[in-house]
Design a protein around this motif. Sequence first.
Motif, short mmCIF file in Angstrom:
data_model
loop_
_atom_site.label_atom_id
_atom_site.label_comp_id
_atom_site.label_asym_id
_atom_site.label_seq_id
_atom_site.Cartn_x
_atom_site.Cartn_y
_atom_site.Cartn_z
N LEU A 42 11.50 -26.83 -24.38
CA LEU A 42 12.56 -28.02 -24.77
C LEU A 42 13.64 -27.54 -24.12
O LEU A 42 14.19 -26.47 -24.37
CB LEU A 42 12.35 -28.35 -26.19
CG LEU A 42 11.17 -28.51 -26.53
CD1 LEU A 42 11.47 -28.86 -28.29
CD2 LEU A 42 10.46 -29.71 -26.07
N HIS A 47 12.77 -31.29 -20.18
CA HIS A 47 11.72 -30.27 -21.10
C HIS A 47 10.60 -30.22 -19.86
O HIS A 47 10.55 -30.85 -18.73
CB HIS A 47 10.93 -31.24 -22.05
CG HIS A 47 11.78 -31.65 -23.04
ND1 HIS A 47 13.02 -31.11 -23.57
CD2 HIS A 47 11.77 -32.79 -23.87
CE1 HIS A 47 13.71 -31.78 -24.53
NE2 HIS A 47 13.04 -32.92 -24.67
N LEU A 54 5.44 -34.99 -24.81
CA LEU A 54 5.42 -34.10 -26.07
C LEU A 54 4.31 -34.24 -26.98
O LEU A 54 3.75 -35.46 -27.01
CB LEU A 54 6.78 -34.65 -26.69
CG LEU A 54 8.07 -33.85 -26.29
CD1 LEU A 54 9.09 -34.47 -27.15
CD2 LEU A 54 8.08 -32.56 -26.67
N TYR A 58 5.97 -33.83 -32.50
CA TYR A 58 6.97 -33.03 -32.10
C TYR A 58 8.35 -33.91 -31.68
O TYR A 58 8.15 -34.63 -30.89
CB TYR A 58 6.62 -32.16 -30.88
CG TYR A 58 5.81 -31.14 -31.16
CD1 TYR A 58 6.41 -30.04 -31.96
CD2 TYR A 58 4.71 -30.76 -30.47
CE1 TYR A 58 5.48 -28.88 -32.55
CE2 TYR A 58 3.75 -29.87 -30.90
CZ TYR A 58 4.22 -28.76 -31.71
OH TYR A 58 3.26 -27.89 -32.09
N ASP A 60 12.36 -34.01 -30.37
CA ASP A 60 13.44 -33.19 -29.66
C ASP A 60 15.02 -33.58 -30.25
O ASP A 60 15.82 -33.32 -29.60
CB ASP A 60 13.27 -33.16 -28.11
CG ASP A 60 13.34 -34.88 -27.80
OD1 ASP A 60 13.54 -35.68 -28.52
OD2 ASP A 60 13.18 -34.86 -26.45
N LEU A 63 17.80 -31.25 -30.90
CA LEU A 63 18.17 -30.51 -29.87
C LEU A 63 19.81 -30.95 -29.61
O LEU A 63 20.87 -30.37 -29.22
CB LEU A 63 17.36 -30.72 -28.54
CG LEU A 63 16.61 -29.40 -28.24
CD1 LEU A 63 15.90 -29.97 -26.89
CD2 LEU A 63 17.28 -28.38 -28.05
#
Length: 610
Positions: A42, A47, A54, A58, A60, A63
């Motif tokens: 990631l 990614h 993904l 999960y 992201d 981030l």
Amino acid sequence: MWKDRKRLGILVALGGGVLLLLWYLAPWAVPHRLFGGEGVLLSPFGHHLPQGTLPPGYGDGWLWGVFYPSLAWLAFTLVLAWTPKPARKLFLMGILGLGLFLLTYLLFQASVAQVNAGAERPILRRYSLGLGSYATLAYSLYLLLLARLFSPGGVAFLVRRRGVVVPLFSLLLASLLGGVIVAVMKRAPGEAETLREAWMLKLDLITYTYQLLYSPLVNPSGFLQSLLLATPLIFTGLAVALGFRGGLFNIGAPGQLILGAIAAMLVGVYLPGPRWLVLPLAILAAGLAGGLWGALPGWLKARFGAHEVINTIMLNYIAASLFLFLISSNEYKFFGNTLYLPFKYPGYEARSYEIRPEARIPHWTELLAPGGELSFALPLALLLGFLGYFLTRKSLGHRVLLGLLAGVVGYLVGGLLPGPAVNFGPDLTSVRLNGAFLLALLALLFFHFYVFRTVGGYELRAMGLAPKAAEYGGVLAGRKMVLIMFLAGALAGLAATHYVLGGGIDEYRLKQSLPYSVGFDGIAVALMGQNTPLGVGLAAWLFGILLTGGLQVNLQLGISRELVAVLQALIVLFIAAGGFLPRYFTDPLRAAEVELREESRKREEREETP
């Protein structure tokens, strides 16, 4: 003043540029990794997803909650570096950067925990932060270092701690070069579609390699295994360090270890008696045999001026030949006569008879939980021993004696106290860590007290720094050489107790597979530890961690364990080169000049203050 601010601004900007590059090229987190190294990578800039998308569950989103504050933090840091009096501001920004890294770690752990609730997730193997996140941590530490370096007295502060700075900087250089070797020699797992993804995969490979190398720090069985491997290195590292302190190069630790192993075997196999008598005698025999073998080259140097390096190397060969002579066969022919020896155990393998149970050093589980119940003997002994030493206000001898007596009383009383039942898993009980580790800790204490707290230790250090001046001051150089080599040999000989009496390899016996090459590894340990007891202990533990983690690197990635040997060699090389740091970090005279300039600056400031 402007010149210093300009230099600081340039250094901060260079570090910031490297940080931005790593943020862009390296993954920030790996929430899922397969055996072999390939994983979901990631990054805020895109990614790398082996399956195309993904995995379900999960997220992201966390981030972006980290990336934008980190970007603002970096921009603010670059501006503050050019403002008046930037050192204190950079120190605060470094602390803030550590907070950002901690926030990244917590948010990542929370995101992984939501997906893998209740599942086993071996840290640093199946999920971990990536190099992009670690770069934030590294840059924060870099800012703290620059803030201290450009503060008043910063250079003198680091020079006074050069015994720590040089090994750490050498370890950093060795790790960087080791990472380059891994990137060149090993193909990155996974397929890259763009140049940036190719860089991401390579950087993740390097990061994962070092995560596996240091995984024993967070794995209980690996942690114990690292202590197991560090135990003999502590003894041999001290054996080399003691010689260095006295101006002698003891390269004979392998031979001294062999003689200690032979003596421990002879007592442990053939001397009957109770445990309280036989075990101390076996340990004493190992130290005495190694000491006498070490004293021999010391006497040759004192009496004939023969160089100790040549003598100890030759004695290593003699010791190895004697070792094989005793356990490789029980029957030899000399001039038509047959000589029978009772030492080899029947069979094709070169090994001795088993050590008697009375002479065996206890396994770590027997020390911590004899009979399956947690024992308070060792914790109470350590607590009372330290209290007895530090609370006594008399001479050093009285303090040490009282500390030992208090430790014995604590051990006896703690052994009588009932403890809760504990049950160790097979992964822990299979680790052959034993009481020789406690002997190694006692050896560290002995080194510290003898070298730095006694008259004999002062004479030893004087011999190492200026032998002619020490002799002029009344030190008997010949006797001191013999004593130094005797003590060094005794420390190396005690390393054999870990293998023979403690069953450190696989059996309680003397075997041809005795790894006496750890005597040479002690040279690297002593160099990295800067010939101090704390440094030697930490360096031995570091090498134990790398050797243990090397097994995982080989298992998970197929990278040879020789990578650890390469790292050790690079560390020694860079330490020998002083970490390529300025000379005042390696030359005591230049270091003294730096400290004198700092004292003069402080004196001038006091005089100017009304």
